[in-house]
Design a protein around this motif. Structure first.
Motif, short mmCIF file in Angstrom:
data_model
loop_
_atom_site.label_atom_id
_atom_site.label_comp_id
_atom_site.label_asym_id
_atom_site.label_seq_id
_atom_site.Cartn_x
_atom_site.Cartn_y
_atom_site.Cartn_z
N ASN A 253 37.83 39.60 10.35
CA ASN A 253 37.02 38.38 9.84
C ASN A 253 37.04 37.34 10.90
O ASN A 253 36.44 36.32 10.73
N GLU B 212 47.15 48.00 1.49
CA GLU B 212 45.60 47.00 1.35
C GLU B 212 45.48 46.19 2.52
O GLU B 212 46.30 45.83 3.30
N GLU C 67 42.89 43.60 4.80
CA GLU C 67 41.95 42.43 4.68
C GLU C 67 40.86 42.71 5.79
O GLU C 67 41.07 43.14 6.88
N LEU D 44 38.38 44.82 5.48
CA LEU D 44 38.05 46.19 5.32
C LEU D 44 36.32 46.41 5.10
O LEU D 44 35.67 46.97 5.68
N ASP D 45 36.14 45.61 4.25
CA ASP D 45 34.48 45.32 3.99
C ASP D 45 33.72 44.96 5.02
O ASP D 45 32.65 45.68 5.42
N ARG D 46 34.33 44.03 5.98
CA ARG D 46 33.50 43.96 7.30
C ARG D 46 33.35 44.94 8.16
O ARG D 46 32.34 45.27 8.75
N GLN E 266 33.47 48.06 7.40
CA GLN E 266 32.59 49.12 6.74
C GLN E 266 31.14 48.58 6.91
O GLN E 266 30.22 49.55 7.17
N ASP E 267 30.72 47.43 6.73
CA ASP E 267 29.31 46.88 6.74
C ASP E 267 28.96 47.03 8.34
O ASP E 267 27.71 47.35 8.48
#
Length: 383
Positions: free
Chosen positions: A229, A251, A253, A255-257, A259-260
């Protein structure tokens, strides 16, 4: 303590002695030094004592209570008036060379204008701060080493055998590495390291936002370590291998970024999320020959003043003698300034003239002197 006289004939010119200012060069005995030095050291204090100021006005505090420093005692021993905590606004309020006086309440006046207010430092206050700081330092160090033991207990396998270090990094073995951390000084250090980078072609590891700094100066990082991020899309897609810190439970931080954006990433599970600490462990585990750390290091003062944590210290101890501060490398690649440039230019002109004379003297059909004379006459005879 004696205060400044209202008599304008008395010395007391304000001199900006903060880093980079020119007040030190203009300083005369009896002037007033304006500094910004929290927890002033003995060395800094001695520099001021040698100037023989009538007073020292500190933007910060001479002693914050975090470390027991002797600087204030040295200044008081020299019978110098001390005023602290006037704040950053004071630096922009006063004018270099203007005379000043200090009121009994700690207000600094230039003429009738109040420039700011601070606290007078008495011997009693200095002694009290010193004693308090001694106790606080012992408590802090006990806590720091207690936390260090906890970190070793949880991350012993990582520190000893590299358990959890990403496997992708075999090309680091035997290579030099430059690790860039996103601090205030890393961009300037990157510019100053260009000759080292050009000569050795080291692998470049960027921590977080430092990846964008590398791209901005024309470099592509080989690895990016940190929270995605904090990194731009361009940097994440530049071809560098991305390593994302994860907590021991797995976990992650950002990870969504990842994958996107559709890019691959490796995780680095550890009890610290510091990209710098993980970068040092990563480079050391994969056999780096040298690790140049740009963007700030760790020293004993950082530990004393609570500016670092156990993982930072232990990761540097693990890498050991491989770690070199970027400033040391920059110093080796910085040519000393010289005032003899004009002499070399003059020598070049003289050599050029001598070459011309030799060519003319030996280039004709007559003897050396006759050739020179004939050429001179042909060039300037009609003048």
């Amino acid at each position: 303590m004696a205060l400044f006289s209202r008599n304008p004939e008395q010395p007391g010119a304000l001199r900006d002695c903060t880093p980079g200012a020119k007040g030190m060069k203009k300083f005369s005995e009896g002037d007033v030094a304006v500094i910004d030095a929290a927890n002033i050291s003995r060395h800094e204090a001695q520099t001021l004592v040698d100037l023989k100021p009538s007073a020292v006005i500190n933007v910060a505090e001479f002693s914050t209570g975090s470390i027991p420093n002797y600087g204030p005692h040295m200044l008081l021993d020299a019978d110098i008036t001390l005023l602290e905590g006037v704040g950053q606004s004071f630096v922009s309020e006063f004018k270099e060379g203007k005379r000043a006086r200090i009121g009994e309440d700690g207000t600094v006046f230039s003429g009738d204008k109040a420039l700011g207010t601070g606290r007078m430092v008495t011997r009693e206050r200095a002694e009290k701060n010193f004693a308090s700081a001694q106790g606080a330092l012992i408590d802090h160090m006990e806590s720091f080493f207690g936390n260090s033991i906890d970190f070793i207990n949880s991350e012993g396998p990582l520190l000893i055998d590299g358990l959890g270090v990403p496997a992708s990094g075999s090309e680091i073995a035997g290579r030099k590495v430059v690790l860039f951390s996103p601090t205030d000084k890393h961009r300037e250090q990157l510019k100053q390291l260009r000759n080292f980078i050009r000569e050795y072609e080291p692998l470049l590891i960027a921590v977080g936002a430092a990846a964008d700094s590398l791209l901005a100066q024309g470099y592509k990082p080989d690895f990016i370590i940190g929270d995605p991020n904090s990194v731009s899309d361009e940097a994440l897609r530049c071809g560098a291998r991305v390593i994302v810190p994860a907590d021991p439970e797995g976990e992650v931080e950002g990870l969504d970024r990842i994958q996107d954006l559709g890019i691959g990433a490796m995780t680095f599970p550890a009890a610290t999320h510091s990209g710098t600490d993980l970068g040092l462990l990563f480079a050391d585990y994969h056999g780096a020959d040298l690790i140049v750390q740009a963007g700030g290091g760790v020293d004993l003062d950082d530990i004393f003043e609570d500016r670092t944590n156990p993982s930072a210290v232990l990761s540097r101890l693990k890498a050991g003698t491989k770690v070199v501060d970027a400033d040391a490398v920059i110093n080796l690649y910085s040519a000393p300034s010289s005032n003899l440039g004009w002499l070399w230019a003059l020598l070049g002109i003289l050599v050029a003239i001598a070459v011309v004379i030799l060519i003319v003297g030996f280039g004709g059909n007559q003897d050396f002197a006759s050739n020179l004379s004939e050429t001179w006459s042909s060039l300037f005879g009609g003048a």
